[in-house]
Structures are given as structure tokens and as C-alpha cells.
Design a protein around this motif. Structure first.
Motif, mmCIF file in Angstrom:
data_model
loop_
_atom_site.group_PDB
_atom_site.id
_atom_site.type_symbol
_atom_site.label_atom_id
_atom_site.label_comp_id
_atom_site.label_asym_id
_atom_site.label_seq_id
_atom_site.Cartn_x
_atom_site.Cartn_y
_atom_site.Cartn_z
ATOM 1 N N PRO A 130 0.827 -1.219 0.000
ATOM 2 C CA PRO A 130 0.000 0.000 0.000
ATOM 3 C C PRO A 130 0.859 1.266 0.000
ATOM 4 C CG PRO A 130 0.051 -0.989 2.182
ATOM 5 C CD PRO A 130 0.821 -1.903 1.276
ATOM 6 N N PRO A 131 0.250 2.414 -0.328
ATOM 7 C CA PRO A 131 0.979 3.682 -0.219
ATOM 8 C C PRO A 131 1.419 3.902 1.225
ATOM 9 C CG PRO A 131 -1.110 3.991 -1.362
ATOM 10 C CD PRO A 131 -1.113 2.609 -0.811
ATOM 11 N N SER A 132 2.575 4.527 1.389
ATOM 12 C CA SER A 132 3.074 4.798 2.740
ATOM 13 C C SER A 132 3.099 6.297 3.000
ATOM 14 C CB SER A 132 4.479 4.217 2.917
ATOM 15 O OG SER A 132 5.412 4.940 2.139
ATOM 16 N N MET B 249 -9.238 6.257 -7.607
ATOM 17 C CA MET B 249 -8.682 7.509 -7.087
ATOM 18 C C MET B 249 -8.826 7.589 -5.569
ATOM 19 S SD MET B 249 -9.848 10.317 -9.862
ATOM 20 C CE MET B 249 -9.653 10.012 -11.602
ATOM 21 N N ALA B 250 -9.976 7.156 -5.061
ATOM 22 C CA ALA B 250 -10.206 7.190 -3.611
ATOM 23 C C ALA B 250 -9.308 6.199 -2.888
ATOM 24 C CB ALA B 250 -11.675 6.897 -3.310
ATOM 25 N N VAL B 251 -9.161 5.009 -3.426
ATOM 26 C CA VAL B 251 -8.376 3.964 -2.767
ATOM 27 C C VAL B 251 -6.888 4.259 -2.857
ATOM 28 C CG1 VAL B 251 -7.737 1.529 -2.916
ATOM 29 C CG2 VAL B 251 -10.123 2.186 -3.043
ATOM 30 N N CYS B 252 -6.430 4.757 -3.995
ATOM 31 C CA CYS B 252 -5.004 5.010 -4.206
ATOM 32 C C CYS B 252 -4.563 6.380 -3.698
ATOM 33 C CB CYS B 252 -4.670 4.908 -5.689
ATOM 34 S SG CYS B 252 -4.949 3.301 -6.393
ATOM 35 N N ASN B 253 -5.494 7.199 -3.234
ATOM 36 C CA ASN B 253 -5.183 8.560 -2.803
ATOM 37 C C ASN B 253 -4.429 9.319 -3.889
ATOM 38 O OD1 ASN B 253 -6.340 8.194 -0.261
ATOM 39 N ND2 ASN B 253 -4.469 7.275 0.515
ATOM 40 N N SER B 254 -4.895 9.171 -5.125
ATOM 41 C CA SER B 254 -4.169 9.756 -6.242
ATOM 42 C C SER B 254 -5.125 10.208 -7.332
ATOM 43 C CB SER B 254 -3.203 8.717 -6.810
ATOM 44 O OG SER B 254 -2.620 9.181 -7.987
#
Length: 120
Positions: free
Chosen positions: A58-60, A96-101
Motif C-alpha cells: 500500500p501507499p506509505s 482515485m479514492a483507494v489510491c489517494n491519487s
């Protein structure tokens, strides 16, 4: 890239011979994603399960999305009229919501392994 296969109320991930199956309550008889909030929650839960099995990074907070595993959503359910533009947009918004991107690419949402619409 980690591909999440989307079926009616089911998310499946296959990686190195291992299959992760997550059941949710996001579909109804007419729409693959009938409840956006529930779908986002179910995708996050499926990704958490994949992260616990070291399939997904996951993104950190330190590196953001630099070391995160890219995600692709592939709708595998056979829909009567195919994937509608509205459903496609919902799937993009979910990523976009899940990846915060905001850097999600149109080719990260597939219908039976193919890009359903070309970006306008």
C-alpha cells in the motif's frame, strides 16, 4: 500491477497461484457497483487482505505512491449491455479514492481484460 477482478458482490485477486476471494455487498441485480461507499470499503478490505499476504504494497506516509503496487480493476461479470460510461466513471473514482491519487490512468479499469472506452 495487481489486478482485482470484480464480480457481483465479489472481488478476486490471483497472484503467483494464490487466489484471494473477498465477498462484499456493493452490487445489485442491475449494477455492478450500486453502493459506492460500500464498494470503496470492500476494495480497501480486499487490498488489506492482499497486503497481509505480501501480494500488495500500500501507499506509505513516507514514500506516498512511489513504492505502492499499482492497481487495476477488471470487471469480469458479464453485463447485459456491457460496462456503461457511468459505471466506468465510478470505477475510476474508486481507484482515485483507494489510491489517494488523481494520477489514475484510464487503462487501469478494464472490462473482460480490455479498455471499455477511450479517454476523450
Amino acid at each position: 500491477m495487481l489486478t482485482l477482478q470484480i464480480y457481483l458482490n465479489r472481488i478476486t485477486t490471483q497472484h503467483n497461484g494464490a487466489t484471494l476471494d473477498y465477498r462484499g455487498q456493493f452490487s445489485n441485480s442491475r449494477l455492478i457497483v450500486a453502493d459506492f461507499t460500500q464498494f470503496v470499503n470492500d476494495i480497501q478490505a480486499a487490498l488489506k487482505s492482499a497486503a497481509e499476504k505480501n501480494i500488495y504494497t500500500p501507499p506509505s506516509k513516507l514514500f506516498g505512491n512511489l513504492r505502492a503496487t499499482p492497481i487495476c480493476l477488471d470487471v469480469r461479470e458479464q453485463l447485459a449491455d456491457g460496462l456503461s460510461p457511468v459505471e466506468y466513471k465510478v470505477l475510476l473514482e474508486t481507484l482515485m479514492a483507494v489510491c489517494n491519487s488523481r494520477a489514475v490512468k484510464p487503462e487501469q479499469v478494464l472490462y473482460h481484460g480490455k479498455i471499455p472506452f477511450q479517454a476523450a
